[in-house]
Scaffold this motif. Structure first.
Motif, short mmCIF file in Angstrom:
data_model
loop_
_atom_site.label_atom_id
_atom_site.label_comp_id
_atom_site.label_asym_id
_atom_site.label_seq_id
_atom_site.Cartn_x
_atom_site.Cartn_y
_atom_site.Cartn_z
N GLY A 54 0.65 -1.21 0.04
CA GLY A 54 0.00 -0.08 -0.17
C GLY A 54 0.85 1.24 -0.12
N ILE A 55 2.19 0.91 0.11
CA ILE A 55 3.14 2.12 0.09
C ILE A 55 3.83 2.12 -1.23
N ILE A 56 3.67 3.35 -1.99
CA ILE A 56 4.30 3.36 -3.15
C ILE A 56 5.62 3.96 -2.84
N PRO A 57 6.74 3.20 -3.23
CA PRO A 57 7.92 3.60 -2.84
C PRO A 57 8.51 4.53 -4.31
N LEU A 58 8.90 5.76 -3.92
CA LEU A 58 9.40 6.43 -4.96
C LEU A 58 10.70 6.12 -5.50
N ARG A 59 10.72 6.08 -6.92
CA ARG A 59 11.72 5.80 -7.79
C ARG A 59 12.18 7.17 -8.41
N LEU A 60 13.40 7.51 -8.60
CA LEU A 60 13.54 8.76 -9.20
C LEU A 60 14.47 8.70 -10.45
N ARG A 61 14.66 9.80 -11.19
CA ARG A 61 15.43 9.59 -12.20
C ARG A 61 15.96 11.03 -12.46
N ALA A 62 17.22 11.00 -13.25
CA ALA A 62 17.75 12.22 -13.49
C ALA A 62 18.29 12.44 -15.00
N PRO A 63 18.59 13.54 -15.48
CA PRO A 63 18.63 13.65 -16.81
C PRO A 63 19.99 13.08 -17.14
N ARG A 64 20.17 12.18 -18.38
CA ARG A 64 21.50 11.41 -18.48
C ARG A 64 22.41 12.63 -19.36
N ARG A 65 23.48 12.44 -19.10
CA ARG A 65 24.49 13.35 -19.49
C ARG A 65 25.22 12.55 -20.80
N ARG A 66 25.71 13.36 -21.70
CA ARG A 66 26.40 12.83 -22.83
C ARG A 66 27.40 13.91 -23.46
N HIS A 67 28.39 13.33 -23.98
CA HIS A 67 29.18 14.51 -24.40
C HIS A 67 28.72 14.88 -25.98
N PRO A 68 28.86 16.03 -26.29
CA PRO A 68 28.29 16.66 -27.49
C PRO A 68 29.01 16.21 -28.55
N PRO A 69 28.57 16.26 -29.82
CA PRO A 69 29.30 15.96 -31.00
C PRO A 69 30.57 16.62 -31.09
N LEU A 70 31.55 16.20 -31.66
CA LEU A 70 32.80 16.93 -31.90
C LEU A 70 33.38 17.06 -33.30
N VAL A 71 33.55 18.36 -33.78
CA VAL A 71 34.19 18.45 -35.10
C VAL A 71 35.30 19.10 -35.07
N VAL A 72 36.37 18.43 -35.72
CA VAL A 72 37.63 18.97 -36.00
C VAL A 72 38.03 19.45 -37.36
N LEU A 73 38.35 20.62 -37.16
CA LEU A 73 38.81 21.26 -38.47
C LEU A 73 40.32 21.56 -38.27
N CYS A 74 40.98 20.81 -39.28
CA CYS A 74 42.48 20.60 -39.10
C CYS A 74 43.29 21.37 -40.11
N ASP A 75 44.25 22.37 -39.91
CA ASP A 75 45.00 22.82 -41.18
C ASP A 75 46.03 22.22 -41.61
N ILE A 76 46.30 21.78 -42.70
CA ILE A 76 47.28 21.00 -43.24
C ILE A 76 48.48 21.79 -44.21
N SER A 77 48.30 22.93 -43.98
CA SER A 77 49.03 23.71 -44.94
C SER A 77 50.51 23.66 -44.59
N GLY A 78 51.50 24.22 -45.55
CA GLY A 78 52.94 24.24 -45.23
C GLY A 78 53.18 24.58 -44.06
N SER A 79 52.75 25.94 -43.51
CA SER A 79 53.34 26.46 -42.25
C SER A 79 52.86 25.55 -41.09
N MET A 80 51.88 24.49 -41.22
CA MET A 80 51.50 23.62 -40.15
C MET A 80 52.46 22.30 -40.38
N SER A 81 53.12 22.06 -41.39
CA SER A 81 53.69 20.91 -41.62
C SER A 81 54.04 20.11 -40.64
N ARG A 82 54.78 20.84 -39.60
CA ARG A 82 55.62 20.17 -38.56
C ARG A 82 54.90 19.45 -37.76
N TYR A 83 53.42 20.05 -37.38
CA TYR A 83 52.61 19.38 -36.45
C TYR A 83 51.46 18.61 -37.00
#
Lengths: 307, 411
Positions: free
Chosen positions: B209-238
């Motif tokens: 006759g008692i309703i035991p409360l069950r709780l919930r929380a928002p799930r967390r997740r990392h956002p999408p990641l977009v990498v834009l990488c320069d590969i020109s001559g000045s960056m060639s070392r890296y």
């Protein structure tokens, strides 16, 4: 809603069905629609915003005289709002009543409060239920907005047209609904889902088809104005813009021009109504003024040649 | 079914076999087509009938194509295959010469190269006979394009020592970009919301006759990641380092998209998905054609904004922009594009290897155009700084320029 109509027998019939509802489809789209209807598989439509993806579901519902059930997707869409939910308030009242009546058999109470009476049906479950006029048209709109878990859930629904509710069992559709799924491609939908569907990418229409669409949708519009509008929009789509205008924008713009009693396109009218057509400030700034004037000059020359 | 006496009925056997061969050709060309789809295609063709070539095309199209970018491949394959299957072989022979080391002018020919590769698989050497005579003509057509400096990067040059070290550090490099709350919930004993369904089920179980409360929380997740990488001559070392880094984060999580740019923009996400870092980088080295050339940041960002941003930035993505900001076009049009990029993403983080020099000042026009529009500005030039970056990104960031305010004032 018109009387229930039969599923078309061939591609031409499918095309005619859509044309009756003033939707001008090309052959490829008509084929995909026909196959989806005939082989009872979902139709998966992708395309830029405003090319008439959602409209197809409405057209099919109206043309076939079926009920349209729409599920608008959004991030975090879950079973409770897409499929079914239990009516908790009523369940609690029921428990309370049972207690007051001295009911002590837990199992009996359990089977009683998880029954049909306490079930709230959401769009997906509704779509599986039989209807007098035939199975409904289920529109799953902008699926790319929902997250991946929901997509995975759809797999069961779309391949077997059944939904499993743990407390009750499996609900299976006697006749599968006509399913139309749309996506704006803000992310890729997983192949497993697409594999179960007939796919069609809806492109921007060419000039002739766009003119036909205008004619079907806005029969009152002046022929010369429509032609100029279509020519303008077609040229605009060749420009390097962030968001190209869709068919919906063409219709809105023509409508706006009619409201302004414009009979022809001139630079001033275009500049002042450009906001109907383009939705990004960068794009508007780019086109307004000289660019618009250039396009106008081009189409004027073209129309003169065409007579 | 219509067309009961159509060709589908008469030559049922041949047609089915041909559809199967067509499907195999498409599969070899890279379309994900399994036996189920072939059966589906046969059923679809039976249903639609083969009234004319156009309908046949669209019927197969509806079954076999399920992405927009497969359309061109399908189109080419269809026209080659269904005109005359033997023509295919002749076409192949004709197309083979341009395979060898000639730069393709654009995406379109990259597609046909895939098709060509697929269709030529398993063929004997006899096709090569026609090779020499065609070569001159096709070479001429493909080499006349522009003055980009093209060089293939050979990742095998990496020394064993260097490689071992890089692998060690990168292997433990998770990139814990802050999680964001999603609108989906998960059970949580201390959650802020009541999970009615779980509570009622629990009530049934306890039956007191008692309703035991069950709780919930928002799930967390990392956002999408977009990498834009320069590969020109000045960056060639890296760039080699960054590729390892990008490979690590691409395989570390889902929803990562990786783009390389120099004078043009290349999406290398799928290539980097390969588990083996060497194979992945080799594939990237071959696919990207503007290594160590000039930089046209503005034009590349414009390309990204126009054709990719809506597809990969849709769900609140974090963007890592890896570049030294040195632009061949002196920042022309760059400001507008970076502003558009900034407005389309959750957070724009600029990783700049030049920042390690104490005397670095944002003098270059490119740097000055970018600086006002980034949320965070960090040095990144070796593995240690990547590690620092990982730590820095783990904390919630604000939507404003961090760590670069003094640079902005100086500019």
């Amino acid at each position: 809603m018109s009387k229930p109509a039969a599923i078309p027998d061939d591609i031409d019939a499918a095309r005619a069905l859509m044309e009756d509802q003033s939707y001008v489809a090309d052959r490829g789209l008509a084929t995909a629609v026909f196959l989806a209807l005939r082989l009872e598989r979902p139709l998966f439509l992708e395309g830029e915003a405003g090319v008439g993806k959602t409209e197809i579901a409405k057209v099919l519902a109206a043309g076939l005289g079926r009920r349209l059930i729409r599920l608008q997707c959004y991030e975090g869409l879950d079973v409770a709002s897409a499929v079914y939910e239990w009516n908790y308030a009523r369940q609690m009242v029921e428990i309370r009543i049972a207690e007051a009546a001295g009911e002590t058999d837990r199992d009996l109470l359990g089977t009683e409060i998880f029954t049909d009476r306490f079930l709230i049906r959401r769009p997906l479950l509704q779509a599986l239920e039989p209807e007098i006029e035939g199975s409904p048209v289920l529109l799953i709109d902008e699926l790319d907005r929902a997250d991946e878990p929901f997509e995975a859930f759809l797999l069961e629904v779309l391949s077997d047209y059944q939904i499993t509710i743990p407390e009750i069992g499996t609900v299976k559709a006697a006749t599968p609904p006509i399913v139309v799924i749309t996506s704006n491609r803000t992310r890729e939908i997983h192949d497993a889902l697409k594999r179960r569907c007939f796919y069609h990418w809806i492109d921007y229409p060419d000039g002739a088809r766009e003119l036909a669409i205008l004619k079907a949708k806005l029969p009152g519009a002046d022929q010369r104005l429509s032609r100029a509008v279509v020519a303008f929009v077609q040229r605009l789509r060749q420009r390097d813009l962030f968001k190209l205008p869709g068919v919906a924008e063409t219709l809105d713009w023509t409508n706006a021009l009619i409201q302004l009693d414009a009979l022809t396109l001139d630079a001033d009218t275009v500049d002042s109504t450009l906001g109907v057509l383009l939705k990004y400030q960068d794009d508007i700034a780019r086109v307004r003024g000289s660019e618009a004037a250039n396009i106008l000059a081009e189409i004027k020359a073209d129309l003169a040649v065409a007579g | 079914m219509n067309g009961g006496d159509g060709p589908g009925q008469d030559h049922g056997g041949r047609l089915v076999a041909n559809i199967m061969h067509f499907a195999r050709a498409l599969r070899a060309a890279g379309l994900p087509i399994g036996p189920g789809r072939v059966i589906e295609a046969v059923r679809a063709v039976e249903t639609a009938g083969i009234g004319n070539r156009d309908d046949f095309y669209w019927t197969l199209h509806a079954v076999f194509v399920n992405r927009r970018d497969q359309r061109e491949l399908f189109d080419q394959c269809f026209h080659v295959f269904w005109r005359d299957p033997r023509l295919l072989e002749r076409m192949l022979a004709l197309l083979l010469p341009s395979l060898d080391g000639v730069r393709e002018p654009d995406d379109q020919s990259a597609l046909s190269r895939r098709l060509r590769d697929a269709l030529s698989a398993g063929d004997g050497g006899n096709k090569r006979e026609t090779l020499e005579e065609d070569k001159i003509e096709i070479d001429a057509a493909l080499t006349s394009s522009d003055r980009e400096l093209l060089a293939k990067r050979d990742f095998e040059q990496m020394s064993a020592d260097e490689e071992a070290r890089a692998k060690r550090v990168i292997a433990r490099l998770g990139l814990p970009i802050l999680d964001v709350a999603t609108r989906r919930h998960a059970p949580d004993p201390h959650g802020p919301r009541i999970d009615m369904r779980a509570s009622l089920r629990a009530a049934m179980r306890s039956g007191s006759g008692i309703i035991p409360l069950r709780l919930r929380a928002p799930r967390r997740r990392h956002p999408p990641l977009v990498v834009l990488c320069d590969i020109s001559g000045s960056m060639s070392r890296y760039s080699r380092l960054f590729l390892h880094f990008m490979h690590a984060i691409t395989n570390d999580r889902d929803r990562v998209h990786t783009f390389l740019f120099g004078t043009r923009l290349t999406n290398v996400t799928r290539l980097l998905r390969h588990r083996d870092v060497d194979l992945a980088l080799k594939a990237v080295g071959e696919a990207v054609e503007d290594w160590d050339g000039g930089t046209r940041i503005g034009a590349c960002l414009r390309r990204f904004n126009l054709s990719w941003s809506r597809r990969v930035l849709g769900q609140g993505a974090v963007v890592l922009f890896v570049s030294d900001g040195l632009d061949r076009e002196a920042g022309a049009g760059l400001g507008r594009e970076i502003e558009r990029l900034h407005k389309s993403c959750r957070r724009l983080i600029w990783l700049n290897p030049l920042l390690r020099y104490a005397g670095f000042e944002p003098k270059s026009l490119g740097v000055r155009a970018i600086l006002p529009h980034v949320d965070e500005f960090r040095p990144v030039h070796d593995l240690e700084s990547l590690d620092d970056l990982a730590r820095a990104l783990a904390r919630p960031g604000e939507r404003k320029l961090e760590g670069g305010r003094s640079w902005r004032q100086a500019s």
